[in-house]
Motif scaffolding. Structure first.
Motif, short mmCIF file in Angstrom:
data_model
loop_
_atom_site.label_atom_id
_atom_site.label_comp_id
_atom_site.label_asym_id
_atom_site.label_seq_id
_atom_site.Cartn_x
_atom_site.Cartn_y
_atom_site.Cartn_z
N ARG A 1 0.84 -1.22 0.00
CA ARG A 1 0.00 0.00 0.00
C ARG A 1 0.87 1.26 0.00
O ARG A 1 0.44 2.32 -0.44
N ASP A 2 2.09 1.16 0.54
CA ASP A 2 2.99 2.31 0.55
C ASP A 2 3.72 2.48 -0.78
O ASP A 2 4.52 3.39 -0.95
N HIS A 3 3.45 1.54 -1.69
CA HIS A 3 4.08 1.59 -3.02
C HIS A 3 2.99 1.44 -4.08
O HIS A 3 2.89 0.40 -4.74
N PRO A 4 2.17 2.47 -4.20
CA PRO A 4 1.03 2.37 -5.14
C PRO A 4 1.51 2.45 -6.59
O PRO A 4 1.63 3.53 -7.17
N LEU A 5 1.79 1.30 -7.16
CA LEU A 5 2.34 1.22 -8.51
C LEU A 5 1.19 1.14 -9.52
O LEU A 5 0.25 0.38 -9.31
N PRO A 6 1.28 1.89 -10.62
CA PRO A 6 0.26 1.70 -11.67
C PRO A 6 0.47 0.34 -12.33
O PRO A 6 1.50 -0.29 -12.12
N PHE A 7 -0.52 -0.12 -13.12
CA PHE A 7 -0.26 -1.34 -13.88
C PHE A 7 0.94 -1.10 -14.78
O PHE A 7 1.09 -0.01 -15.35
N PHE A 8 1.79 -2.11 -14.90
CA PHE A 8 3.07 -1.97 -15.58
C PHE A 8 2.88 -1.33 -16.95
O PHE A 8 2.09 -1.82 -17.77
N ASP A 9 3.60 -0.25 -17.18
CA ASP A 9 3.41 0.52 -18.40
C ASP A 9 4.72 1.15 -18.85
O ASP A 9 4.75 2.31 -19.26
N GLU A 10 5.79 0.40 -18.74
CA GLU A 10 7.10 0.93 -19.13
C GLU A 10 7.42 0.46 -20.55
O GLU A 10 6.95 -0.59 -20.98
N PRO A 11 8.24 1.22 -21.27
CA PRO A 11 8.56 0.81 -22.65
C PRO A 11 9.36 -0.49 -22.73
O PRO A 11 9.25 -1.23 -23.71
N GLU B 1 7.95 7.23 -11.10
CA GLU B 1 8.57 7.65 -9.84
C GLU B 1 8.29 6.66 -8.69
O GLU B 1 9.19 6.33 -7.90
N ALA B 2 7.05 6.17 -8.60
CA ALA B 2 6.70 5.22 -7.54
C ALA B 2 7.50 3.93 -7.72
O ALA B 2 7.94 3.30 -6.75
N ALA B 3 7.70 3.54 -8.97
CA ALA B 3 8.46 2.32 -9.24
C ALA B 3 9.94 2.51 -8.90
O ALA B 3 10.59 1.57 -8.42
N GLN B 4 10.45 3.70 -9.12
CA GLN B 4 11.85 3.97 -8.73
C GLN B 4 12.01 3.85 -7.22
O GLN B 4 12.98 3.30 -6.71
N ARG B 5 11.01 4.37 -6.50
CA ARG B 5 11.03 4.31 -5.02
C ARG B 5 10.96 2.85 -4.56
O ARG B 5 11.62 2.44 -3.62
N TRP B 6 10.13 2.06 -5.25
CA TRP B 6 9.99 0.63 -4.95
C TRP B 6 11.33 -0.08 -5.19
O TRP B 6 11.81 -0.84 -4.36
N ALA B 7 11.96 0.21 -6.32
CA ALA B 7 13.25 -0.42 -6.64
C ALA B 7 14.31 0.02 -5.62
O ALA B 7 15.13 -0.80 -5.17
N ASN C 1 2.49 -7.49 -10.23
CA ASN C 1 2.83 -6.18 -10.82
C ASN C 1 4.09 -5.61 -10.16
O ASN C 1 4.98 -5.08 -10.83
N ALA C 2 4.15 -5.75 -8.85
CA ALA C 2 5.33 -5.23 -8.12
C ALA C 2 6.59 -5.99 -8.51
O ALA C 2 7.68 -5.40 -8.62
N PHE C 3 6.47 -7.28 -8.76
CA PHE C 3 7.63 -8.06 -9.22
C PHE C 3 8.06 -7.60 -10.62
O PHE C 3 9.24 -7.55 -10.93
N ASP C 4 7.07 -7.27 -11.46
CA ASP C 4 7.41 -6.86 -12.83
C ASP C 4 8.14 -5.52 -12.86
O ASP C 4 8.82 -5.21 -13.84
N TYR C 5 7.99 -4.71 -11.81
CA TYR C 5 8.49 -3.34 -11.82
C TYR C 5 9.95 -3.18 -11.38
O TYR C 5 10.43 -2.06 -11.25
N ALA C 6 10.64 -4.28 -11.10
CA ALA C 6 12.07 -4.15 -10.74
C ALA C 6 12.76 -5.38 -11.30
O ALA C 6 12.11 -6.31 -11.79
N TYR C 7 14.06 -5.39 -11.29
CA TYR C 7 14.76 -6.59 -11.74
C TYR C 7 16.08 -6.77 -11.00
O TYR C 7 16.21 -7.65 -10.17
N LYS C 8 17.02 -5.87 -11.27
CA LYS C 8 18.36 -6.13 -10.72
C LYS C 8 18.36 -6.09 -9.19
O LYS C 8 19.19 -6.73 -8.56
N VAL D 1 16.32 -1.66 -18.87
CA VAL D 1 16.49 -0.22 -18.61
C VAL D 1 15.81 0.12 -17.29
O VAL D 1 14.80 -0.48 -16.93
N PRO D 2 16.36 1.11 -16.56
CA PRO D 2 15.70 1.50 -15.30
C PRO D 2 14.29 2.01 -15.57
O PRO D 2 14.02 2.59 -16.63
N VAL D 3 13.40 1.82 -14.59
CA VAL D 3 12.02 2.27 -14.76
C VAL D 3 11.94 3.79 -14.71
O VAL D 3 12.77 4.45 -14.09
N LYS D 4 10.92 4.35 -15.38
CA LYS D 4 10.74 5.81 -15.41
C LYS D 4 9.79 6.28 -14.32
O LYS D 4 9.94 7.36 -13.77
#
Ligand SMILES: Cc1cc2nc3c(=O)[nH]c(=O)nc-3n(C[C@H](O)[C@H](O)[C@H](O)COP(=O)(O)O)c2cc1C
Length: 195
Positions: free
Chosen positions: A47-57, A68-74, A100-107, A63-66
């Motif tokens: 809930r403290d990381h309200p990520l939109p549905f994955f929508d990165e190119p 802002e919430a996803a950057q904070r999550w990473a 969705n949260a798993f999709d938003y980070a990798y390394k 490539v790093p996510v664009k």
């Protein structure tokens, strides 16, 4: 006593809906885990990381996510040496917010251990097992021992005024999970730092 070099494990609440049950197993495992001195623990709430549905190119693997919430999550994941996911089962799979949260980070996931506290019918095994496959693709190390909280225990705690302590097998499986997490977190932290 933990120190700044003690491996840090995030206990992640993997559901976000209003009225969720997930807080209860998360707080319970956090309470047990925090008595240990070989690992440090932190509760992390999606809930403290309200990520939109994955929508990165592109995939964050490339490539790093664009967003802002996803950057904070990473950034949060980067501070951790492992994860314990407190996982609900929705329609025989993991919750969408968690995937969705798993999709938003990798390394930030790579070469770290991951363990599971499932709650639901058959202990949310049908959510936990696919999560192990997802974690493997993220180059994590899923540990063998897990906690599976079944419907009898859930209904007991939720509706009948019982406590998780009234079901001693749960504490026993918590020890197995936390021992596995400790072994893998120390081994992989040492290996990552040496690499
Ligand atoms: C959309 C949805 C699907 C569900 N599907 C399952 C299921 O397949 N298996 C199961 O054991 N419980 C299922 N449940 C019941 C959940 O185990 C129960 O609602 C649990 O409290 C969900 O975790 P939460 O309260 O933290 O969201 C489902 C609940 C929801 C909301």
């Amino acid at each position: 006593m933990t120190t700044s070099s003690t491996p840090r494990i995030g206990i992640l609440i993997g559901s976000t809906r209003e009225g969720r049950f997930g807080d209860q197993p998360a707080q319970w495992i956090h309470g047990i885990a925090s008595q240990r001195s070989d690992l440090a623990f932190e509760l992390i709430d999606l809930r403290d990381h309200p990520l939109p549905f994955f929508d990165e190119p592109l995939s964050p693997a490339w490539v790093p996510v664009k967003n802002e919430a996803a950057q904070r999550w990473a950034d949060k994941l980067a501070t951790l040496d492992g994860l314990i996911v407190v996982a609900a089962e929705y329609n025989h799979g993991p919750t969408a917010v968690l995937k969705n949260a798993f999709d938003y980070a990798y390394k930030e996931f790579i070469r770290k251990p991951i363990g599971f506290v499932g709650y639901g019918g058959v202990g949310a095994a049908r959510a936990v097992e696919p999560l192990r496959l997802i974690a493997t693709e993220l180059q994590m190390a899923p540990v063998r021992n897990a906690m599976h909280i079944g419907m009898v225990e859930i209904m007991g705690v939720w509706k009948q005024g019982k406590r998780f302590e009234d079901f001693p097998h749960l504490a026993q499986s918590a020890t197995g999970l936390l021992d596995d997490m400790a072994w893998w977190a120390h081994a992989l932290k040492t290996a990552r730092e040496a690499a």
